[in-house]
Motif scaffolding. Structure first.
Motif, mmCIF file in Angstrom:
data_model
loop_
_atom_site.group_PDB
_atom_site.id
_atom_site.type_symbol
_atom_site.label_atom_id
_atom_site.label_comp_id
_atom_site.label_asym_id
_atom_site.label_seq_id
_atom_site.Cartn_x
_atom_site.Cartn_y
_atom_site.Cartn_z
ATOM 1 N N LEU A 137 9.877 8.062 -9.112
ATOM 2 C CA LEU A 137 8.667 8.084 -8.570
ATOM 3 C C LEU A 137 7.658 7.264 -9.470
ATOM 4 O O LEU A 137 6.808 6.857 -9.145
ATOM 5 C CB LEU A 137 8.202 9.500 -8.311
ATOM 6 C CG LEU A 137 8.872 9.883 -6.912
ATOM 7 C CD1 LEU A 137 8.518 11.608 -6.793
ATOM 8 C CD2 LEU A 137 8.313 9.482 -5.923
ATOM 9 N N LYS A 197 5.810 4.111 -8.549
ATOM 10 C CA LYS A 197 4.200 4.036 -8.599
ATOM 11 C C LYS A 197 3.625 2.565 -9.227
ATOM 12 O O LYS A 197 2.951 2.048 -8.749
ATOM 13 C CB LYS A 197 3.654 5.036 -9.764
ATOM 14 C CG LYS A 197 2.995 6.278 -9.067
ATOM 15 C CD LYS A 197 2.434 7.182 -10.370
ATOM 16 C CE LYS A 197 1.716 8.186 -9.424
ATOM 17 N NZ LYS A 197 1.306 9.455 -10.597
ATOM 18 N N LYS A 215 4.934 -0.033 -6.571
ATOM 19 C CA LYS A 215 3.962 -0.283 -5.148
ATOM 20 C C LYS A 215 2.958 -0.923 -5.019
ATOM 21 O O LYS A 215 2.390 -1.495 -3.925
ATOM 22 C CB LYS A 215 3.782 1.200 -4.611
ATOM 23 C CG LYS A 215 2.795 1.734 -5.295
ATOM 24 C CD LYS A 215 2.616 3.212 -4.423
ATOM 25 C CE LYS A 215 1.270 3.832 -5.116
ATOM 26 N NZ LYS A 215 0.767 4.968 -4.258
ATOM 27 N N GLU A 218 2.973 0.684 3.528
ATOM 28 C CA GLU A 218 3.048 2.034 3.202
ATOM 29 C C GLU A 218 4.704 2.410 3.114
ATOM 30 O O GLU A 218 5.263 2.036 4.359
ATOM 31 C CB GLU A 218 2.489 2.668 4.408
ATOM 32 C CG GLU A 218 0.942 3.031 4.214
ATOM 33 C CD GLU A 218 0.589 3.828 2.859
ATOM 34 O OE1 GLU A 218 1.117 4.945 2.603
ATOM 35 O OE2 GLU A 218 -0.253 3.146 1.999
ATOM 36 N N PHE A 236 2.439 13.749 -7.061
ATOM 37 C CA PHE A 236 2.745 12.524 -6.625
ATOM 38 C C PHE A 236 2.423 12.382 -5.185
ATOM 39 O O PHE A 236 3.019 11.874 -4.206
ATOM 40 C CB PHE A 236 4.278 12.473 -6.575
ATOM 41 C CG PHE A 236 4.838 12.171 -8.033
ATOM 42 C CD1 PHE A 236 4.778 10.727 -8.569
ATOM 43 C CD2 PHE A 236 5.463 13.007 -8.779
ATOM 44 C CE1 PHE A 236 5.278 10.565 -9.909
ATOM 45 C CE2 PHE A 236 5.801 12.904 -9.696
ATOM 46 C CZ PHE A 236 5.947 11.587 -10.469
ATOM 47 N N GLU A 259 0.137 10.887 -3.896
ATOM 48 C CA GLU A 259 -0.208 9.351 -3.082
ATOM 49 C C GLU A 259 1.285 8.735 -2.610
ATOM 50 O O GLU A 259 0.940 8.009 -1.606
ATOM 51 C CB GLU A 259 -0.919 8.515 -4.141
ATOM 52 C CG GLU A 259 -1.894 8.938 -4.808
ATOM 53 C CD GLU A 259 -3.095 8.490 -3.738
ATOM 54 O OE1 GLU A 259 -3.106 7.301 -3.611
ATOM 55 O OE2 GLU A 259 -3.848 9.218 -3.591
ATOM 56 N N GLU A 260 2.335 9.303 -3.338
ATOM 57 C CA GLU A 260 3.724 8.745 -2.814
ATOM 58 C C GLU A 260 4.479 9.436 -2.013
ATOM 59 O O GLU A 260 5.324 8.872 -1.078
ATOM 60 C CB GLU A 260 4.548 8.398 -4.091
ATOM 61 C CG GLU A 260 4.080 7.277 -5.218
ATOM 62 C CD GLU A 260 2.838 8.031 -6.042
ATOM 63 O OE1 GLU A 260 1.989 6.864 -6.372
ATOM 64 O OE2 GLU A 260 2.590 8.826 -6.378
#
Length: 131
Positions: A74, A78, A81, A87, A108, A110-111
């Motif tokens: 992750l 980040k 991305k 998305e 996380f 956002e992810e």
């Protein structure tokens, strides 16, 4: 959202088999790519970007893996991305019901779309793919 390209990132071969069976039994027509650790998956995304291919729509991510675990994946994702124009839904699927891990997933937000516990059920797979 329809998921076509799926990455399954998990070092457990039995989990790979179970995912294939759950997708088939739920009539979910996707061809998952399987990676045994986070580093392989990051490289898989980078390769797709370098080749002008679309990155995956969906990533099913385990936490506890060798080489690069789910959290490290992750962190790398980040950074990566920012180069991705779409998305990507990431669902953590882990055997860890430890509140530390569940809370860490919120770091996380956002992810990570959601956090599911193993064993994965047909209902969980259907809810992911009908999102």
């Amino acid at each position: 959202m329809k998921f076509n390209d799926v990455f399954v990132v998990d070092d457990d071969k039995i989990f790979h088999f179970i995912i294939k069976k759950l997708l088939a039994s739920s009539n979910i027509d996707v061809t998952p790519a399987f990676f045994e650790n986070g580093l392989q998956a990051i490289e898989g995304i980078k390769n797709k970007l370098q080749n002008g291919e679309t990155p995956p729509d969906l990533i099913l991510l385990d936490i506890n893996m060798p080489v690069l675990d789910g959290w490290q994946f992750l962190e790398e994702f980040k950074i990566l991305k920012e180069q991705i124009q779409k998305e990507i839904a990431i669902y953590i699927i882990s055997s860890s019901d430890n509140t530390v891990d569940i809370d860490r997933a919120k770091d996380f937000e956002e992810e990570v779309t959601d956090y599911y516990l193993k064993p994965v059920t047909v209902e969980a797979i259907r809810s992911i793919f009908s999102a």
